[in-house]
Design a protein around this motif. Structure first.
Motif, PDB file in Angstrom:
ATOM      1  N   TRP A 107      13.589 -11.029   0.333  1.00 10.24           N
ATOM      2  CA  TRP A 107      13.502  -9.995   1.356  1.00 10.24           C
ATOM      3  C   TRP A 107      12.042  -9.553   1.410  1.00 10.24           C
ATOM      4  O   TRP A 107      11.223  -9.938   0.574  1.00 10.24           O
ATOM      5  N   ASP A 108      11.703  -8.741   2.394  1.00 16.80           N
ATOM      6  CA  ASP A 108      10.335  -8.246   2.501  1.00 16.80           C
ATOM      7  C   ASP A 108      10.171  -7.059   1.564  1.00 16.80           C
ATOM      8  O   ASP A 108      10.664  -5.968   1.830  1.00 16.80           O
ATOM      9  N   ALA A 109       9.476  -7.269   0.447  1.00 16.92           N
ATOM     10  CA  ALA A 109       9.315  -6.232  -0.562  1.00 16.92           C
ATOM     11  C   ALA A 109       8.007  -5.463  -0.415  1.00 16.92           C
ATOM     12  O   ALA A 109       7.670  -4.648  -1.275  1.00 16.92           O
ATOM     13  N   SER A 110       7.289  -5.692   0.661  1.00 18.63           N
ATOM     14  CA  SER A 110       6.023  -4.986   0.856  1.00 18.63           C
ATOM     15  C   SER A 110       6.271  -3.485   0.985  1.00 18.63           C
ATOM     16  O   SER A 110       7.135  -3.068   1.768  1.00 18.63           O
ATOM     17  N   PRO A 111       5.539  -2.653   0.241  1.00 16.22           N
ATOM     18  CA  PRO A 111       5.742  -1.194   0.321  1.00 16.22           C
ATOM     19  C   PRO A 111       5.017  -0.605   1.531  1.00 16.22           C
ATOM     20  O   PRO A 111       4.001   0.078   1.403  1.00 16.22           O
ATOM     21  N   ASN A 112       5.564  -0.873   2.711  1.00 17.38           N
ATOM     22  CA  ASN A 112       4.894  -0.450   3.947  1.00 17.38           C
ATOM     23  C   ASN A 112       5.459   0.842   4.526  1.00 17.38           C
ATOM     24  O   ASN A 112       5.019   1.291   5.589  1.00 17.38           O
ATOM     25  N   GLY A 113       6.438   1.440   3.857  1.00 16.40           N
ATOM     26  CA  GLY A 113       7.067   2.646   4.385  1.00 16.40           C
ATOM     27  C   GLY A 113       6.209   3.881   4.182  1.00 16.40           C
ATOM     28  O   GLY A 113       5.135   3.840   3.566  1.00 16.40           O
ATOM     29  N   ASP A 114       6.705   5.002   4.697  1.00 13.83           N
ATOM     30  CA  ASP A 114       5.968   6.262   4.574  1.00 13.83           C
ATOM     31  C   ASP A 114       6.546   7.174   3.496  1.00 13.83           C
ATOM     32  O   ASP A 114       6.191   8.341   3.402  1.00 13.83           O
ATOM     33  N   SER A 115       7.445   6.633   2.653  1.00 15.94           N
ATOM     34  CA  SER A 115       7.997   7.432   1.565  1.00 15.94           C
ATOM     35  C   SER A 115       6.958   7.609   0.472  1.00 15.94           C
ATOM     36  O   SER A 115       5.982   6.851   0.377  1.00 15.94           O
ATOM     37  N   GLU A 116       7.163   8.601  -0.364  1.00 18.20           N
ATOM     38  CA  GLU A 116       6.248   8.823  -1.469  1.00 18.20           C
ATOM     39  C   GLU A 116       6.297   7.667  -2.456  1.00 18.20           C
ATOM     40  O   GLU A 116       5.285   7.318  -3.071  1.00 18.20           O
ATOM     41  N   ALA A 117       7.491   7.067  -2.612  1.00 18.87           N
ATOM     42  CA  ALA A 117       7.618   5.919  -3.519  1.00 18.87           C
ATOM     43  C   ALA A 117       6.732   4.768  -3.047  1.00 18.87           C
ATOM     44  O   ALA A 117       6.048   4.118  -3.846  1.00 18.87           O
ATOM     45  N   ASP A 118       6.752   4.493  -1.740  1.00 19.11           N
ATOM     46  CA  ASP A 118       5.909   3.418  -1.212  1.00 19.11           C
ATOM     47  C   ASP A 118       4.433   3.776  -1.325  1.00 19.11           C
ATOM     48  O   ASP A 118       3.591   2.917  -1.585  1.00 19.11           O
ATOM     49  N   GLU A 119       4.122   5.023  -1.121  1.00 18.60           N
ATOM     50  CA  GLU A 119       2.727   5.455  -1.243  1.00 18.60           C
ATOM     51  C   GLU A 119       2.215   5.237  -2.664  1.00 18.60           C
ATOM     52  O   GLU A 119       1.110   4.738  -2.887  1.00 18.60           O
ATOM     53  N   LEU A 120       3.039   5.608  -3.652  1.00 19.33           N
ATOM     54  CA  LEU A 120       2.651   5.389  -5.041  1.00 19.33           C
ATOM     55  C   LEU A 120       2.538   3.896  -5.354  1.00 19.33           C
ATOM     56  O   LEU A 120       1.666   3.476  -6.119  1.00 19.33           O
ATOM     57  N   ALA A 121       3.439   3.102  -4.760  1.00 14.79           N
ATOM     58  CA  ALA A 121       3.367   1.654  -4.968  1.00 14.79           C
ATOM     59  C   ALA A 121       2.058   1.094  -4.415  1.00 14.79           C
ATOM     60  O   ALA A 121       1.422   0.229  -5.034  1.00 14.79           O
ATOM     61  N   ARG A 122       1.649   1.576  -3.261  1.00 15.13           N
ATOM     62  CA  ARG A 122       0.380   1.113  -2.677  1.00 15.13           C
ATOM     63  C   ARG A 122      -0.812   1.509  -3.553  1.00 15.13           C
ATOM     64  O   ARG A 122      -1.777   0.759  -3.680  1.00 15.13           O
ATOM     65  N   GLU A 123      -0.720   2.678  -4.166  1.00 16.19           N
ATOM     66  CA  GLU A 123      -1.789   3.102  -5.071  1.00 16.19           C
ATOM     67  C   GLU A 123      -1.866   2.186  -6.291  1.00 16.19           C
ATOM     68  O   GLU A 123      -2.959   1.832  -6.749  1.00 16.19           O
ATOM     69  N   ARG A 124      -0.704   1.790  -6.816  1.00 15.46           N
ATOM     70  CA  ARG A 124      -0.697   0.879  -7.970  1.00 15.46           C
ATOM     71  C   ARG A 124      -1.283  -0.476  -7.579  1.00 15.46           C
ATOM     72  O   ARG A 124      -2.027  -1.089  -8.348  1.00 15.46           O
ATOM     73  N   ILE A 125      -0.929  -0.939  -6.386  1.00 11.22           N
ATOM     74  CA  ILE A 125      -1.464  -2.216  -5.912  1.00 11.22           C
ATOM     75  C   ILE A 125      -2.984  -2.152  -5.814  1.00 11.22           C
ATOM     76  O   ILE A 125      -3.699  -3.065  -6.258  1.00 11.22           O
ATOM     77  N   LYS A 126      -3.490  -1.071  -5.262  1.00 11.98           N
ATOM     78  CA  LYS A 126      -4.944  -0.919  -5.114  1.00 11.98           C
ATOM     79  C   LYS A 126      -5.649  -0.935  -6.467  1.00 11.98           C
ATOM     80  O   LYS A 126      -6.679  -1.599  -6.645  1.00 11.98           O
ATOM     81  N   LYS A 127      -5.072  -0.227  -7.441  1.00 13.63           N
ATOM     82  CA  LYS A 127      -5.678  -0.183  -8.776  1.00 13.63           C
ATOM     83  C   LYS A 127      -5.677  -1.569  -9.414  1.00 13.63           C
ATOM     84  O   LYS A 127      -6.653  -1.979 -10.044  1.00 13.63           O
ATOM     85  N   VAL A 128      -4.569  -2.290  -9.273  1.00  9.63           N
ATOM     86  CA  VAL A 128      -4.474  -3.629  -9.846  1.00  9.63           C
ATOM     87  C   VAL A 128      -5.475  -4.564  -9.179  1.00  9.63           C
ATOM     88  O   VAL A 128      -6.152  -5.366  -9.853  1.00  9.63           O
ATOM     89  N   GLU A 129      -5.573  -4.479  -7.859  1.00  7.55           N
ATOM     90  CA  GLU A 129      -6.501  -5.356  -7.143  1.00  7.55           C
ATOM     91  C   GLU A 129      -7.939  -5.124  -7.586  1.00  7.55           C
ATOM     92  O   GLU A 129      -8.715  -6.074  -7.742  1.00  7.55           O
ATOM     93  N   GLU A 130      -8.286  -3.852  -7.788  1.00 10.73           N
ATOM     94  CA  GLU A 130      -9.647  -3.531  -8.216  1.00 10.73           C
ATOM     95  C   GLU A 130      -9.870  -3.911  -9.681  1.00 10.73           C
ATOM     96  O   GLU A 130     -10.929  -4.433 -10.045  1.00 10.73           O
ATOM     97  N   LYS A 131      -8.880  -3.661 -10.519  1.00  4.34           N
ATOM     98  CA  LYS A 131      -9.032  -3.905 -11.953  1.00  4.34           C
ATOM     99  C   LYS A 131      -9.178  -5.386 -12.269  1.00  4.34           C
ATOM    100  O   LYS A 131     -10.018  -5.774 -13.098  1.00  4.34           O
ATOM    101  N   TYR A 132      -8.364  -6.232 -11.614  1.00  9.40           N
ATOM    102  CA  TYR A 132      -8.351  -7.654 -11.947  1.00  9.40           C
ATOM    103  C   TYR A 132      -9.066  -8.517 -10.898  1.00  9.40           C
ATOM    104  O   TYR A 132      -9.089  -9.741 -11.040  1.00  9.40           O
ATOM    105  N   ASN A 133      -9.637  -7.879  -9.880  1.00  4.44           N
ATOM    106  CA  ASN A 133     -10.302  -8.599  -8.792  1.00  4.44           C
ATOM    107  C   ASN A 133      -9.359  -9.633  -8.178  1.00  4.44           C
ATOM    108  O   ASN A 133      -9.605 -10.838  -8.200  1.00  4.44           O
ATOM    109  N   VAL A 134      -8.220  -9.127  -7.667  1.00  2.59           N
ATOM    110  CA  VAL A 134      -7.211  -9.977  -7.045  1.00  2.59           C
ATOM    111  C   VAL A 134      -6.767  -9.355  -5.716  1.00  2.59           C
ATOM    112  O   VAL A 134      -7.121  -8.222  -5.396  1.00  2.59           O
ATOM    113  N   LYS A 135      -5.984 -10.098  -4.976  1.00  2.27           N
ATOM    114  CA  LYS A 135      -5.358  -9.610  -3.754  1.00  2.27           C
ATOM    115  C   LYS A 135      -3.859  -9.847  -3.863  1.00  2.27           C
ATOM    116  O   LYS A 135      -3.419 -10.989  -4.031  1.00  2.27           O
TER     117      LYS A 135
END
Length: 470
Positions: A74-102
């Motif tokens: 299924w589409d697991a992308s956290p694209n919603g406007d819920s706080e849970a999705d917002e926090l998920a996007r923040e975790r993704i951003k931190k991981v991308e910056e920390k490990y230099n990944v996308k």
């Protein structure tokens, strides 16, 4: 799989509260101390007297801008406007910056996932770094050598030890990643009005007395199967359910399993399992306390319970939204599965599951495991779950039961059977003996061999496209 997918969707809709865990360092102070007093009288003003500081975390691996693909059906992308999705996007951003990944999420068709994984591994080009799979697919892929063993990468992890062990398929290697398991996913829903009108102790009262077991459940079911309109036929029943759900839950609640992973043998002919199947036979044929379904074993039982014609309904928490909530006519509650005669505690089965796997040949698998782990919301999952339960469960006792606050439910991790073809064989005969056409002993004798053969076929890496997605 439907349970797991529904529960995931529900958790993503929650409004989690962020928990800040504060560590306070305390000395040996038992009262006021003199400010000029030194902890070491021999120390000079130039000597270090403060507590040692923690060593800094070593720098994270730099994966050079690499794309980390995570596949679901299924589409697991956290694209919603819920706080849970917002926090998920923040975790993704931190991981991308920390490990230099996308991070990239793939939506892979359910039945195509295994073929896509195996063929891409054989081509030395895995189609994704992380893949969500039902356990029925994992069995075959691990036997074919298409998955990466993960135990060496989980020596320092936030995943609970029992959850790690539950991913040790076949008792050998850990092939899956899972964040956590909810404490009590299956139980018994009960109608408070029906019990009250009959003057009976309800399941919660019996559980509080540590007297909630097969015997007390059956006693209540017999007394609550009645003819209210005087036409000579019961119009209210003690229980409702699907025979293939009943069999699984009763076997587990008696300490039995359907499949023994250690020996790789089908186990629904064990004494504990046969006792459960004979009890199931009696519920339908001797005591006649289970309302017959009207053509839809999957949907009818929950419908009957919501209509108020059933006193008790064994089922999963995932059923509340859509099946029970907003449809219930009466007050209701939720308790553990009753104890079977061979059980020392309440038991909650994990017969089927899903997990994230790393295909064989994925580079930097140790780093991929860390990336996956840092994308999980370990800090908030318990509070997320409680917030959801407060929205869907009717009272504090039901919430406490679902959360297993008293620690009375033991998760049964052994005996997974999803996708092995075992349950299909068992269900084919429980469907007959609940109608009284054959006895459990006869039915089990007929299918124990074919069930073992079905499991061995999957373990050889052969996969039929007949598994369902529950």
């Amino acid at each position: 799989m439907k349970q797991i997918k529904r529960l995931k969707s529900m958790l993503l809709l929650l409004l989690p509260a962020v928990l800040l865990i504060l560590s306070a360092c305390s000395g040996n102070n038992t009262g006021n101390t003199i400010a000029t007093e030194s902890p070491d009288a021999t120390a000079t003003p130039t000597e270090e007297t403060s507590a040692p500081t923690e060593e800094p975390e070593p720098p994270a691996a730099d994966l050079g801008g690499r794309e980390i693909r995570i596949s679901h059906w299924w589409d697991a992308s956290p694209n919603g406007d819920s706080e849970a999705d917002e926090l998920a996007r923040e975790r993704i951003k931190k991981v991308e910056e920390k490990y230099n990944v996308k991070i990239k999420y793939l939506n892979t068709e359910y039945w195509s996932t295994t073929e896509k994984l195996s063929s891409s591994v054989m081509s030395n080009d895995p189609f994704a770094e992380i893949v969500r799979l039902p356990d029925g697919f994992i069995w075959g892929l691990m036997q074919g050598g298409f998955l990466t063993p993960l135990e060496d990468y989980l020596t320092d992890t936030r995943i609970a030890p029992d959850v790690v062990e539950s991913m040790r398929f076949g008792g050998d290697h850990v092939y899956g990643l899972e964040s956590w398991y909810n404490p009590n996913d299956t139980g018994v829903y009960y109608n408070k009005r029906i019990f009250k009108e009959a003057g009976l102790k309800d399941p919660q009262q019996l559980m509080d007395e540590d007297n909630w077991n097969w015997t007390t459940m059956l006693d209540a079911a017999k007394k609550l199967t009645v003819d209210n309109n005087g036409d000579g036929k019961a119009d209210q029943y003690g229980l409702a359910g699907a025979h293939y759900v009943f069999s699984e839950l009763l076997i587990a609640s008696n300490g039995g399993i359907i499949y023994d992973e250690a020996t790789k043998k089908v186990a629904f002919d064990s004494p504990e399992s046969m006792e459960a199947l004979n009890f199931l036979y009696g519920l339908y044929n001797e005591h006649k306390v289970v309302k017959k379904n009207e053509g839809n074993d999957w949907e009818d039982p929950a419908k009957y319970f919501a209509e108020g014609t059933i006193a008790m309904y064994p089922g999963g928490l995932w059923e509340i939204e859509g099946r029970l909530q907003d449809k219930m006519k009466d007050e209701w509650g939720y308790v553990y599965l009753p104890k079977g005669p061979q059980a020392d505690t309440y038991l909650d089965p994990l017969g089927q599951t899903a997990a994230y796997v790393i295909p064989k040949g994925v580079k930097d698998a140790d780093v991929i495991v860390k990336i996956w782990e840092e994308l999980q919301d370990f800090d908030n999952w318990q509070e997320n779950r409680r917030l959801w339960q407060e929205n869907v469960l009717p009272d504090e006792s039901s919430i406490a039961n679902a959360m297993n606050d008293a620690g009375k439910v033991q998760r049964v991790f052994g005996g997974r059977f999803g996708g092995l073809g075992i349950k299909d064989q068992l269900d084919s005969v429980t469907g007959k003996f609940v109608k009284g056409e054959i006895t459990p002993a006869t039915g089990v004798a007929q299918v124990i061999g074919p069930a073992q053969a079905a499991a061995e076929k999957v373990l050889r890496g052969e996969q039929d496209k007949k598994d369902d997605k529950k």
